[in-house]
Design a protein around this motif. Structure first.
Motif, PDB file in Angstrom:
ATOM      1  N   ARG A 285       0.813  -1.216   0.000  1.00  0.00           N
ATOM      2  CA  ARG A 285       0.000   0.000   0.000  1.00  0.00           C
ATOM      3  C   ARG A 285       0.850   1.272   0.000  1.00  0.00           C
ATOM      4  NH1 ARG A 285      -5.848   0.524   2.453  1.00  0.00           N
ATOM      5  NH2 ARG A 285      -5.733   2.015   0.750  1.00  0.00           N
ATOM      6  N   PHE A 286       2.006   1.226  -0.613  1.00  0.00           N
ATOM      7  CA  PHE A 286       2.884   2.387  -0.574  1.00  0.00           C
ATOM      8  C   PHE A 286       2.676   3.352  -1.730  1.00  0.00           C
ATOM      9  CE2 PHE A 286       5.417  -1.011   1.582  1.00  0.00           C
ATOM     10  CZ  PHE A 286       5.280  -0.492   2.855  1.00  0.00           C
ATOM     11  N   SER A 287       1.899   2.970  -2.738  1.00  0.00           N
ATOM     12  CA  SER A 287       1.744   3.807  -3.923  1.00  0.00           C
ATOM     13  C   SER A 287       1.131   5.167  -3.580  1.00  0.00           C
ATOM     14  CB  SER A 287       0.867   3.116  -4.961  1.00  0.00           C
ATOM     15  OG  SER A 287       0.576   3.992  -6.030  1.00  0.00           O
ATOM     16  N   PRO A 288       1.618   6.227  -4.189  1.00  0.00           N
ATOM     17  CA  PRO A 288       1.043   7.554  -3.950  1.00  0.00           C
ATOM     18  C   PRO A 288      -0.359   7.697  -4.518  1.00  0.00           C
ATOM     19  CG  PRO A 288       2.678   7.648  -5.700  1.00  0.00           C
ATOM     20  CD  PRO A 288       2.789   6.289  -5.085  1.00  0.00           C
ATOM     21  N   THR A 289      -0.824   6.709  -5.300  1.00  0.00           N
ATOM     22  CA  THR A 289      -2.186   6.742  -5.822  1.00  0.00           C
ATOM     23  C   THR A 289      -3.221   6.401  -4.757  1.00  0.00           C
ATOM     24  OG1 THR A 289      -2.123   4.414  -6.448  1.00  0.00           O
ATOM     25  CG2 THR A 289      -1.366   6.002  -8.095  1.00  0.00           C
ATOM     26  N   GLY A 290      -2.790   5.700  -3.714  1.00  0.00           N
ATOM     27  CA  GLY A 290      -3.721   5.205  -2.719  1.00  0.00           C
ATOM     28  C   GLY A 290      -4.211   3.802  -3.017  1.00  0.00           C
ATOM     29  N   PHE A 291      -3.915   3.275  -4.233  1.00  0.00           N
ATOM     30  CA  PHE A 291      -4.300   1.912  -4.591  1.00  0.00           C
ATOM     31  C   PHE A 291      -3.265   0.922  -4.051  1.00  0.00           C
ATOM     32  CE2 PHE A 291      -6.170   4.326  -8.221  1.00  0.00           C
ATOM     33  CZ  PHE A 291      -7.493   3.948  -8.058  1.00  0.00           C
ATOM     34  N   TYR A 292      -3.714  -0.319  -3.829  1.00  0.00           N
ATOM     35  CA  TYR A 292      -2.754  -1.399  -3.639  1.00  0.00           C
ATOM     36  C   TYR A 292      -2.007  -1.608  -4.947  1.00  0.00           C
ATOM     37  CZ  TYR A 292      -4.382  -3.116   0.904  1.00  0.00           C
ATOM     38  OH  TYR A 292      -4.675  -3.248   2.237  1.00  0.00           O
ATOM     39  N   SER A 293      -0.787  -2.105  -4.855  1.00  0.00           N
ATOM     40  CA  SER A 293      -0.064  -2.461  -6.075  1.00  0.00           C
ATOM     41  C   SER A 293       0.739  -3.733  -5.822  1.00  0.00           C
ATOM     42  CB  SER A 293       0.855  -1.331  -6.533  1.00  0.00           C
ATOM     43  OG  SER A 293       1.924  -1.126  -5.634  1.00  0.00           O
ATOM     44  N   SER A 294       0.994  -4.454  -6.916  1.00  0.00           N
ATOM     45  CA  SER A 294       1.692  -5.732  -6.853  1.00  0.00           C
ATOM     46  C   SER A 294       3.073  -5.564  -7.469  1.00  0.00           C
ATOM     47  CB  SER A 294       0.900  -6.794  -7.612  1.00  0.00           C
ATOM     48  OG  SER A 294       1.587  -8.022  -7.622  1.00  0.00           O
ATOM     49  N   ALA A 295       4.126  -5.834  -6.695  1.00  0.00           N
ATOM     50  CA  ALA A 295       5.485  -5.605  -7.167  1.00  0.00           C
ATOM     51  C   ALA A 295       6.454  -6.570  -6.491  1.00  0.00           C
ATOM     52  CB  ALA A 295       5.912  -4.164  -6.880  1.00  0.00           C
ATOM     53  N   VAL A 296       7.652  -6.675  -7.083  1.00  0.00           N
ATOM     54  CA  VAL A 296       8.700  -7.532  -6.546  1.00  0.00           C
ATOM     55  C   VAL A 296       9.182  -6.969  -5.204  1.00  0.00           C
ATOM     56  CG1 VAL A 296      11.033  -8.435  -6.921  1.00  0.00           C
ATOM     57  CG2 VAL A 296       9.421  -8.266  -8.841  1.00  0.00           C
ATOM     58  N   ASN A 297       9.294  -7.843  -4.230  1.00  0.00           N
ATOM     59  CA  ASN A 297       9.735  -7.431  -2.899  1.00  0.00           C
ATOM     60  C   ASN A 297      11.260  -7.286  -2.887  1.00  0.00           C
ATOM     61  OD1 ASN A 297       9.841  -6.846  -0.171  1.00  0.00           O
ATOM     62  ND2 ASN A 297       9.760  -9.000   0.447  1.00  0.00           N
ATOM     63  N   ASN A 298      11.730  -6.098  -3.261  1.00  0.00           N
ATOM     64  CA  ASN A 298      13.169  -5.847  -3.321  1.00  0.00           C
ATOM     65  C   ASN A 298      13.560  -4.811  -2.270  1.00  0.00           C
ATOM     66  OD1 ASN A 298      12.075  -3.523  -4.384  1.00  0.00           O
ATOM     67  ND2 ASN A 298      13.025  -3.721  -6.401  1.00  0.00           N
ATOM     68  N   SER A 299      14.777  -4.297  -2.364  1.00  0.00           N
ATOM     69  CA  SER A 299      15.257  -3.326  -1.372  1.00  0.00           C
ATOM     70  C   SER A 299      14.409  -2.067  -1.338  1.00  0.00           C
ATOM     71  CB  SER A 299      16.715  -2.957  -1.674  1.00  0.00           C
ATOM     72  OG  SER A 299      17.559  -4.075  -1.501  1.00  0.00           O
ATOM     73  N   PHE A 300      13.872  -1.689  -2.498  1.00  0.00           N
ATOM     74  CA  PHE A 300      13.034  -0.490  -2.574  1.00  0.00           C
ATOM     75  C   PHE A 300      11.797  -0.634  -1.688  1.00  0.00           C
ATOM     76  CE2 PHE A 300       9.489   1.793  -4.578  1.00  0.00           C
ATOM     77  CZ  PHE A 300       9.992   3.086  -4.557  1.00  0.00           C
ATOM     78  N   LEU A 301      11.069  -1.731  -1.845  1.00  0.00           N
ATOM     79  CA  LEU A 301       9.871  -1.927  -1.037  1.00  0.00           C
ATOM     80  C   LEU A 301      10.214  -2.170   0.426  1.00  0.00           C
ATOM     81  CD1 LEU A 301       7.352  -4.061  -3.135  1.00  0.00           C
ATOM     82  CD2 LEU A 301       7.400  -1.601  -2.764  1.00  0.00           C
ATOM     83  N   GLN A 302      11.316  -2.843   0.671  1.00  0.00           N
ATOM     84  CA  GLN A 302      11.720  -3.095   2.052  1.00  0.00           C
ATOM     85  C   GLN A 302      12.052  -1.789   2.776  1.00  0.00           C
ATOM     86  OE1 GLN A 302      14.892  -5.930   1.504  1.00  0.00           O
ATOM     87  NE2 GLN A 302      13.507  -7.386   0.503  1.00  0.00           N
ATOM     88  N   ASP A 303      12.652  -0.838   2.049  1.00  0.00           N
ATOM     89  CA  ASP A 303      12.946   0.462   2.639  1.00  0.00           C
ATOM     90  C   ASP A 303      11.662   1.209   2.988  1.00  0.00           C
ATOM     91  OD1 ASP A 303      14.818   2.831   3.203  1.00  0.00           O
ATOM     92  OD2 ASP A 303      13.472   3.672   1.691  1.00  0.00           O
ATOM     93  N   LEU A 304      10.661   1.155   2.080  1.00  0.00           N
ATOM     94  CA  LEU A 304       9.388   1.810   2.359  1.00  0.00           C
ATOM     95  C   LEU A 304       8.697   1.182   3.563  1.00  0.00           C
ATOM     96  CD1 LEU A 304       8.036   2.264  -1.275  1.00  0.00           C
ATOM     97  CD2 LEU A 304       8.690   4.095   0.288  1.00  0.00           C
ATOM     98  N   GLN A 305       8.775  -0.140   3.656  1.00  0.00           N
ATOM     99  CA  GLN A 305       8.168  -0.827   4.793  1.00  0.00           C
ATOM    100  C   GLN A 305       8.841  -0.417   6.093  1.00  0.00           C
ATOM    101  OE1 GLN A 305       5.529  -3.057   4.852  1.00  0.00           O
ATOM    102  NE2 GLN A 305       5.712  -2.940   7.078  1.00  0.00           N
ATOM    103  N   ALA A 306      10.163  -0.402   6.077  1.00  0.00           N
ATOM    104  CA  ALA A 306      10.899  -0.030   7.290  1.00  0.00           C
ATOM    105  C   ALA A 306      10.636   1.422   7.672  1.00  0.00           C
ATOM    106  CB  ALA A 306      12.394  -0.261   7.080  1.00  0.00           C
TER     107      ALA A 306
END
Length: 472
Positions: A285-306
């Motif tokens: 749920r990190f997209s600036p659109t407010g929608f859920y999005s499906s993506a590869v769980n890489n360092s980019f998404l891990q940084d947003l989660q952290a």
């Protein structure tokens, strides 16, 4: 395996195979044209597609405007130029076979202007408009204006019912098909409602059957439904083919065309697809659109989660449990935290996350100084790529082009990120791809498991379509 026969769609007989649209220079003219040449419907993304100079080199999308509004106008022109360029390529590559569709996100900044500009510059070359990410009520009006078929993307019968009653009944004869995009399985942005659990995927059959029943109520018995999301081997969907209960069904492939020779994505992205394991792609749920999005769980998404995990509530005055004073920023402006949260903050600061950034939800997140500078720079450089953006607080509808809320540092600049993903090159390509957004359907792990791709085989689009037609 049942035979895959042609099906009437958009006024002509084509293979019931559609290339899914993938924005920011991914579904381009070469891939769409090759898919159409194979007898299906190829899809050109007109979401900030690449255009070319007189030497055939991609035109860098550099923004010179001093204000967001000025940069937004540049973005719209880039999108129109790119959409026209890629559509012409697709038409040439297709050799007049199949269908060429254009895909756009309705929540893209000035989507209506972009669609209109591209259609005006490619008269007769685009056979259908595919549009989702929002409720594109005006899609029927645009279809009527230009005499093209349209293909709304929905995730439920309820959504289509609303679109039909408000607008689409005016252009029933131009409705080429309805795309059912499975909100749990499709790549990119997905249409999960607030009542649906992202962790509990639902069987698509009853949802598509409900859509067909709704469509039959409007007389749309023979209008195809395009199943998008989670489709890999057609033998797994054999009971959907020639099924009188479901009516005409077309299958859309968005993730599989990523790994073809015509696919323009960087080599590092293709190589990463070949190594994915089940669970490596998931909803977030990190997209600036407010929608859920499906993506590869890489360092980019891990940084947003952290980043979101390093978060505490605050108040500008003592309130309830928020009684412990804390200084924010260089001026140490006083806010109040809970005592337990202060201990967490001190731990994060000891790890180097010393910059506190305010969110629209009266919370603070803690990041490194470098991250804080990058976040603020990206927010300041906003060019309005969305109709409304949580990350930068841009809104093309709001007063002063603002959504009225504080910019949200828990999100990211999606335009910058997807441009980086589409154009990564050179010795740092692998590193870039690990630190940017890599969209993909949840079935992307099957590249590594499917014998078709053994020995790192990368097919042409034509070879992929031939393989799909075998059912396995």
């Amino acid at each position: 395996m049942k035979a895959i026969n042609t099906l009437r769609m958009g006024g002509v007989d084509v293979l019931p195979l559609v290339e899914g649209g993938k924005g920011i220079s991914v579904s381009n003219g070469a891939s769409a044209g090759a898919w159409a040449a194979a007898g299906g419907a190829g899809t050109v993304s007109i979401v900030n597609a690449d255009s070319y100079d007189e030497n055939g080199q991609p035109v860098p999308q550099v923004y010179k405007g001093r204000t967001r509004r000025e940069r937004h106008e540049e973005l719209v022109q880039y999108a129109i130029d790119g959409g026209i360029a890629q559509t012409r390529i697709a038409h040439e590559v297709s050799g007049g076979h199949g269908r060429i569709h254009a895909n756009i996100l309705w929540e893209m900044g000035s989507a209506e202007r972009v669609i209109t500009g591209v259609l005006e510059g490619t008269k007769g070359l685009i056979h259908g408009l595919t549009c989702g990410a929002g409720m594109p009520y005006k899609l029927a009006d645009i279809a009527i204006q230009f005499g093209v078929h349209y293909y709304p993307i929905v995730s439920s019968a309820r959504a289509f019912n609303a679109l039909w009653k408000r607008s689409y009944h005016k252009a029933a004869d131009l409705l080429g098909g309805v795309v059912y995009e499975d909100p749990w399985r499709a790549g990119g942005h997905n249409g999960l409602s607030n009542t649906e659990d992202p962790l509990k995927p639902e069987d698509p059959y009853p949802r598509v059957l409900a859509l067909r029943q709704t469509m039959r109520g409007f007389g749309l018995h023979d209008t195809p439904i395009i199943m998008a999301g989670g489709v890999w081997w057609l033998e797994e969907w054999e009971d959907w083919i020639d099924n009188p209960e479901l009516g005409p069904i077309v299958f859309q492939f968005g993730t599989r065309p990523l790994l073809t020779r015509e696919s323009p994505i960087p080599q590092a992205w293709k190589e990463r697809l070949m190594t994915l394991k089940k669970g490596d792609v998931h909803l977030n749920r990190f997209s600036p659109t407010g929608f859920y999005s499906s993506a590869v769980n890489n360092s980019f998404l891990q940084d947003l989660q952290a980043r979101s995990e390093r978060q505490v509530a605050f108040s500008t005055e003592p309130l309830g449990a928020l009684t412990v004073p804390y200084g924010v920023g260089a001026r140490k402006r006083q806010v109040f935290l809970a005592a337990d949260d202060l201990a967490h903050v001190q731990e994060w600061e000891n790890q180097g996350f010393v910059e506190a950034m305010r969110t629209p939800d009266s919370t603070l997140i803690f990041v490194t100084p470098d991250s804080a500078r990058e976040i603020l720079a990206d927010q300041a450089d906003c060019m309005g790529c969305l109709s409304e953006c949580r990350f930068s607080n841009w809104s093309q509808r709001g007063p002063n082009y603002s959504n009225g809320h504080k910019a949200d540092p828990r999100s990211f600049c999606i335009q910058k990120t997807l441009q980086a993903a589409a154009h990564a090159s050179g010795p740092d390509e692998t590193k870039v791809m690990d630190n940017t957004l890599m969209f993909g359907g949840t079935n992307a792990w099957r590249f590594a498991a499917d014998p078709f791709y053994s020995n790192s085989f990368v097919p042409t689009v034509g070879q992929l379509v031939e393989r799909i037609l075998t059912g396995r």
